[in-house]
Scaffold this motif. Structure first.
Motif, PDB file in Angstrom:
ATOM      1  N   GLY A 120       0.803  -1.216   0.000  1.00 23.39           N
ATOM      2  CA  GLY A 120       0.000   0.000   0.000  1.00 23.39           C
ATOM      3  C   GLY A 120       0.835   1.263   0.000  1.00 23.39           C
ATOM      4  N   ARG A 121       2.055   1.166   0.486  1.00 22.13           N
ATOM      5  CA  ARG A 121       2.941   2.333   0.512  1.00 22.13           C
ATOM      6  C   ARG A 121       3.392   2.729  -0.880  1.00 22.13           C
ATOM      7  N   PHE A 122       3.225   1.832  -1.839  1.00 20.00           N
ATOM      8  CA  PHE A 122       3.681   2.098  -3.202  1.00 20.00           C
ATOM      9  C   PHE A 122       2.510   2.267  -4.165  1.00 20.00           C
ATOM     10  N   ARG A 123       1.342   2.524  -3.632  1.00 19.32           N
ATOM     11  CA  ARG A 123       0.144   2.627  -4.458  1.00 19.32           C
ATOM     12  C   ARG A 123       0.244   3.756  -5.477  1.00 19.32           C
ATOM     13  N   SER A 124       0.949   4.824  -5.128  1.00 15.74           N
ATOM     14  CA  SER A 124       1.019   5.989  -6.013  1.00 15.74           C
ATOM     15  C   SER A 124       2.031   5.827  -7.139  1.00 15.74           C
ATOM     16  N   ARG A 125       2.729   4.690  -7.190  1.00 11.81           N
ATOM     17  CA  ARG A 125       3.754   4.522  -8.210  1.00 11.81           C
ATOM     18  C   ARG A 125       3.177   4.272  -9.590  1.00 11.81           C
ATOM     19  N   GLY A 126       1.895   3.944  -9.687  1.00 14.43           N
ATOM     20  CA  GLY A 126       1.262   3.755 -10.981  1.00 14.43           C
ATOM     21  C   GLY A 126       1.333   2.337 -11.514  1.00 14.43           C
ATOM     22  N   LYS A 165      11.125  -2.567  -3.593  1.00 18.55           N
ATOM     23  CA  LYS A 165      12.013  -1.511  -4.073  1.00 18.55           C
ATOM     24  C   LYS A 165      12.981  -2.052  -5.117  1.00 18.55           C
ATOM     25  N   ARG A 166      13.461  -3.269  -4.901  1.00 20.61           N
ATOM     26  CA  ARG A 166      14.366  -3.883  -5.870  1.00 20.61           C
ATOM     27  C   ARG A 166      13.656  -4.105  -7.205  1.00 20.61           C
ATOM     28  N   PHE A 167      12.391  -4.468  -7.120  1.00 20.30           N
ATOM     29  CA  PHE A 167      11.579  -4.654  -8.328  1.00 20.30           C
ATOM     30  C   PHE A 167      11.470  -3.344  -9.103  1.00 20.30           C
ATOM     31  N   PHE A 168      11.183  -2.252  -8.400  1.00 22.44           N
ATOM     32  CA  PHE A 168      11.083  -0.961  -9.071  1.00 22.44           C
ATOM     33  C   PHE A 168      12.424  -0.551  -9.664  1.00 22.44           C
TER      34      PHE A 168
END
Length: 283
Positions: free
Chosen positions: A73-79, A121-124
């Motif tokens: 949920g912390r990365f929801r804004s990443r698109g 984070k590694r995935f991004f």
């Protein structure tokens, strides 16, 4: 349950000495914390690869999926698609389960969440950049975005490079470099409409990009032709100028110079043959 787990929880009805969990994925986070202690304690006593070991391990995975959803949920804004982020987070959860040691006295959620977040984070870092840039610039992009948001809120305007550099303890050159590198994070199709409404009448990015200049192929010929032109007399150069620059007819050239059209034709043929021969010799 993801495809990562080797054995379904339903393959074993229960584990001796442990409470039966009919639907591990429906266990509340609070109950999962208490049950996980019991299951980890039992897991440490078992030999890896046995049916009971697989049952307990898979139950732990399903009971703690809420940790993955929380971290994702912390990365929801990443698109990115949330389902993809959750699946990547599941890898981090499984790694944390395999490496957790109850004897350390650390609560499992506190141990697992950094693993899950790190995997996401590694995935991004490895997959979302449209153009590969050094890791330091990928990390600088995040720092730059946070500093820009903070200064924009504080100042009520877009911050300057110097202001960002002062806040982040980066040099102005590093800020500029990170900004340029940020352009490689996302890519857009050349056929994508530039208008916000996406109508067919909107111009695409490709409409603003120049086409291939075929005359560039002539640059080498012009460069080779220059010394050959210097070998011609003034009249020959004048005839070439009138014919190919001013685009006059042979009759008009003859009238201007004071010679016949036939004479102009012979001079043009002779001059062009001389230049052609010179170009072929220089190649």
């Amino acid at each position: 349950m993801t495809a990562t787990a080797e054995t379904s929880v339903g393959e074993l009805a229960e584990a001796p000495g442990l409470p039966e969990v009919a639907d591990p994925s429906a266990v509340s986070p609070r109950d999962a914390r208490e049950l996980s202690r019991l299951f980890f304690d039992r897991l440490a006593e078992l030999e890896e690869g046995t049916p009971e070991y697989q049952y307990i391990r898979n139950t732990l995975i399903e009971m703690n999926m809420s940790l993955v959803r929380y971290a994702a949920g912390r990365f929801r804004s990443r698109g990115d698609e949330m389902e993809d982020i959750v699946q990547v987070g599941m890898i981090g959860l499984i790694k944390s389960i395999d490496r957790f040691d109850l004897a350390r006295g650390v609560e499992f959620p506190a141990f697992a969440v950094p693993y899950i977040v790190g995997e996401i984070k590694r995935f991004f870092r490895d997959t979302t950049w449209a153009v590969h840039v050094p890791r330091r610039l990928q990390e600088a992009r995040v720092t730059l975005a946070r500093a820009t948001d903070e200064l924009t809120t504080r100042l009520g305007r877009s911050p300057t490079v110097r202001e960002i550099a002062e806040l982040t303890s980066m040099s102005e050159e590093e800020v500029i470099e990170a900004r340029v590198a940020s352009n490689g994070y996302n890519s857009v199709s050349l056929d994508a409409p530039l208008g916000a409404d996406g109508n067919d009448d909107d111009f695409a990015l490709a409409d603003y990009i120049g086409v291939e200049d075929t005359t560039m192929e002539l640059v080498e010929d012009f460069h080779s032709l220059a010394p050959l032109m210097s070998t011609l007399d003034d009249r020959a150069r004048r005839i070439l100028h009138l014919r190919f620059v001013e685009e006059k007819t042979q009759a008009e050239i003859g009238k201007e110079i004071g010679i016949s059209q036939m004479h102009v034709s012979r001079l043009l043929s002779r001059t062009l043959a001389h230049l052609r021969s010179g170009l072929l010799t220089t190649r």
